[in-house]
Design a protein around this motif. Structure first.
Motif, mmCIF file in Angstrom:
data_model
loop_
_atom_site.group_PDB
_atom_site.id
_atom_site.type_symbol
_atom_site.label_atom_id
_atom_site.label_comp_id
_atom_site.label_asym_id
_atom_site.label_seq_id
_atom_site.Cartn_x
_atom_site.Cartn_y
_atom_site.Cartn_z
ATOM 1 N N LEU A 114 -42.232 24.171 56.533
ATOM 2 C CA LEU A 114 -43.283 24.669 55.622
ATOM 3 C C LEU A 114 -42.640 25.229 54.349
ATOM 4 O O LEU A 114 -43.141 25.024 53.245
ATOM 5 N N LEU A 115 -41.513 25.913 54.518
ATOM 6 C CA LEU A 115 -40.774 26.465 53.383
ATOM 7 C C LEU A 115 -40.281 25.348 52.455
ATOM 8 O O LEU A 115 -40.162 25.536 51.235
ATOM 9 N N SER A 116 -40.026 24.161 53.019
ATOM 10 C CA SER A 116 -39.471 23.031 52.250
ATOM 11 C C SER A 116 -40.405 22.527 51.148
ATOM 12 O O SER A 116 -39.942 21.911 50.186
ATOM 13 N N PHE A 117 -41.708 22.771 51.278
ATOM 14 C CA PHE A 117 -42.625 22.414 50.184
ATOM 15 C C PHE A 117 -42.211 23.137 48.899
ATOM 16 O O PHE A 117 -42.383 22.623 47.796
ATOM 17 N N TYR A 118 -41.652 24.341 49.073
ATOM 18 C CA TYR A 118 -41.190 25.129 47.920
ATOM 19 C C TYR A 118 -39.747 24.795 47.556
ATOM 20 O O TYR A 118 -39.435 24.477 46.411
ATOM 21 N N THR A 119 -38.845 24.898 48.557
ATOM 22 C CA THR A 119 -37.412 24.804 48.239
ATOM 23 C C THR A 119 -37.035 23.469 47.606
ATOM 24 O O THR A 119 -36.195 23.425 46.700
ATOM 25 N N SER A 120 -37.653 22.375 48.042
ATOM 26 C CA SER A 120 -37.277 21.047 47.535
ATOM 27 C C SER A 120 -37.523 20.905 46.026
ATOM 28 O O SER A 120 -36.835 20.150 45.349
ATOM 29 N N ILE A 121 -38.512 21.640 45.513
ATOM 30 C CA ILE A 121 -38.839 21.503 44.077
ATOM 31 C C ILE A 121 -38.717 22.828 43.330
ATOM 32 O O ILE A 121 -39.122 22.945 42.179
ATOM 33 N N ALA A 170 -47.925 20.898 46.160
ATOM 34 C CA ALA A 170 -46.799 21.279 47.021
ATOM 35 C C ALA A 170 -46.651 22.799 47.090
ATOM 36 O O ALA A 170 -46.441 23.371 48.164
ATOM 37 N N MET A 171 -46.791 23.475 45.946
ATOM 38 C CA MET A 171 -46.665 24.936 45.911
ATOM 39 C C MET A 171 -47.807 25.623 46.663
ATOM 40 O O MET A 171 -47.612 26.629 47.343
ATOM 41 N N LEU A 172 -49.010 25.061 46.536
ATOM 42 C CA LEU A 172 -50.163 25.612 47.274
ATOM 43 C C LEU A 172 -49.966 25.418 48.778
ATOM 44 O O LEU A 172 -50.265 26.318 49.574
ATOM 45 N N ALA A 173 -49.448 24.251 49.161
ATOM 46 C CA ALA A 173 -49.203 23.963 50.589
ATOM 47 C C ALA A 173 -48.174 24.946 51.148
ATOM 48 O O ALA A 173 -48.344 25.483 52.249
ATOM 49 N N PHE A 174 -47.123 25.214 50.384
ATOM 50 C CA PHE A 174 -46.082 26.150 50.834
ATOM 51 C C PHE A 174 -46.652 27.550 51.048
ATOM 52 O O PHE A 174 -46.548 28.128 52.123
ATOM 53 N N SER A 175 -47.265 28.095 49.988
ATOM 54 C CA SER A 175 -47.690 29.499 50.059
ATOM 55 C C SER A 175 -48.786 29.727 51.095
ATOM 56 O O SER A 175 -48.760 30.714 51.834
ATOM 57 N N ALA A 176 -49.730 28.782 51.205
ATOM 58 C CA ALA A 176 -50.818 28.945 52.178
ATOM 59 C C ALA A 176 -50.301 28.827 53.612
ATOM 60 O O ALA A 176 -50.596 29.670 54.468
ATOM 61 N N SER A 177 -49.503 27.786 53.889
ATOM 62 C CA SER A 177 -49.081 27.545 55.277
ATOM 63 C C SER A 177 -48.123 28.624 55.790
ATOM 64 O O SER A 177 -48.251 29.090 56.932
ATOM 65 N N VAL A 178 -47.171 29.055 54.938
ATOM 66 C CA VAL A 178 -46.232 30.091 55.400
ATOM 67 C C VAL A 178 -46.973 31.419 55.590
ATOM 68 O O VAL A 178 -46.728 32.149 56.556
#
Length: 431
Positions: free
Chosen positions: A346-353, A306-314
């Motif tokens: 995309l930010l939600s991959f980070y904020t949710s967790i 999830a953290m990798l998905a957030f940082s890469a996509s944003v």
């Protein structure tokens, strides 16, 4: 990994704990964000009239940034209370402080009444709010990670950002409602005080809910000599601390760019201020509702993915969306809102967790302190300064470079994310 089963009574008790902790979180952040929503209405009343309106705005947003530097102090004080005297006590004291500071904000004298004392008192009260919110994050993230049901921690912990963004949403919504009921002039003439009274009253209601919460800190952890100690944190967990600062820096910076600075950015694109208010309210609502979905996704794919998905996509999309697409489609508020919602997803991959990732990295006796302090440091340096830094870039005529700075921070976060364990749930003991 052994299956954990809960009785119906235990389940409902834990869900009540989540609701109690997160409702207070909602109020804390509502009170904190009222400032951002109503800044343009009180900046004239609380700063020198001989300043240009852009100089007044720089001061008022400078105070916004300054309040973030109180957060590390708040997270240290309240983190120590939470690790030494219980999560519940820490959350009760922090919401009480927010109630007091909100009422004080509503009573602030104007520049006309007390001269230079007015901007000074504005700073003072805002620093009190920063202290309170600094204490809130670590204690709530810790409490929610400890009381959540095993196997669904991502889902339950996501309610921290449901209520955090909910607080922002309600502040934005209150701005829309007051603009319907009052003229801009009436808001400037003292109407800006109303939201702070509402916030103070809401904090008192939340205080009553929090006073009924059940404690999650065990007596063993509470009585450890090194509980809540900064020395213990830096001596044994400094690597974890630095990692969490790395996650927070990029996460908070992205969060404030999309949820706070984007309002100013869209107004600068020539979109009417009232319409921007509607756009932000709609986007924040979708963002809020999406948090449990992304939390549940993290329970399936793991925190690292999830953290990798957030940082890469944003990192990939923030420059083309903000610098190219938004100005191009500025004639259509609907398209710009959809672009903003896309970025928020995309930010939600980070904020949710966000809180959970950090809580799962520290042992219980320094957990609230570790989560809160590392979050507050990253947030103070990179998060709260985002609107002020962006305005500095804009003032220098190089606003586009600001988004490159955001991308660089996201690349650092991407690299830090590889340090997280691979498996979906890695707190193998239940609380």
């Amino acid at each position: 990994m052994s299956e954990v089963t809960y009785s119906k009574e235990e389940k409902s008790k834990r869900v009540r704990g989540i609701i109690g902790a997160s409702s207070g979180n909602l109020v804390e952040w509502f009170d904190f964000y009222i400032y951002a929503v109503f800044a343009m209405y009180f900046q004239h009343a609380l700063t020198a009239p001989n300043m240009t309106s852009s100089a007044q705005a720089v001061y008022v947003w400078g105070v916004f940034a300054a309040s973030f530097f109180m957060r590390p102090i708040g997270s240290w004080i309240f983190g120590r209370i939470a690790d030494k005297h219980g999560r519940k006590n820490s959350m009760v004291i922090s919401i009480s402080l927010m109630a007091v500071s909100s009422f004080l904000f509503a009573l602030l004298p104007t520049y006309e009444q007390v001269g230079m004392l007015a901007p000074f008192l504005l700073l003072l009260v805002r620093l009190l709010q920063g202290l309170s919110v600094g204490g809130e994050y670590g204690a709530v993230a810790t409490y929610m990670s400890e009381i959540a049901l095993k196997g669904q921690r991502g889902f339950f912990a996501s309610f921290q950002y449901v209520t955090l963004s909910g607080g922002q949403l309600l502040a934005s919504l209150l701005g829309v409602v007051l603009l319907m009921l009052m003229s801009e002039q009436q808001l400037m003439d003292g109407g800006w005080r109303i939201p702070f009274v509402v916030g103070g009253v809401a904090a008192i209601v939340s205080l009553l809910a929090r006073s009924r919460l059940e404690e999650t800190l065990s007596k063993d952890d509470e009585h450890k000599e090194e509980a809540g100690s900064l020395r213990e944190l830096f001596k044994k967990h400094w690597k974890t601390f630095l990692l969490v600062v790395g996650y927070t820096s990029a996460g908070s910076l992205s969060f404030y760019v999309l949820t706070v600075y984007s309002k100013t950015y869209m107004t600068n694109l020539g979109i009417d201020g009232k319409i921007v208010g509607y756009m932000m309210t709609a986007a924040l609502f979708v963002f809020m509702v999406a948090q449990p979905l992304f939390g549940a996704i993290s329970d399936r794919i793991g925190r690292r993915a999830a953290m990798l998905a957030f940082s890469a996509s944003v990192a990939i999309f923030i420059y083309p969306v903000m610098v190219i697409a938004m100005p191009y489609f500025s004639y259509s508020p609907v398209i710009v809102t959809l672009l903003l919602i896309f970025m928020m997803m995309l930010l939600s991959f980070y904020t949710s967790i966000s809180g959970l990732v950090k809580a799962e990295m520290f042992p219980p006796h320094v957990r609230a302190l570790g989560v809160g302090f590392s979050y507050a440091v990253g947030n103070a340096i990179f998060g709260g300064t985002a609107p002020a830094v962006a305005l500095q870039f804009k003032g220098a005529g190089i606003e586009n470079l600001f988004f490159i700075y955001v991308v660089v921070m996201l690349v650092i976060c991407f690299l830090c994310s590889f340090a997280l364990p691979k498996e979906p749930e890695y707190l193998h003991h239940d609380h």
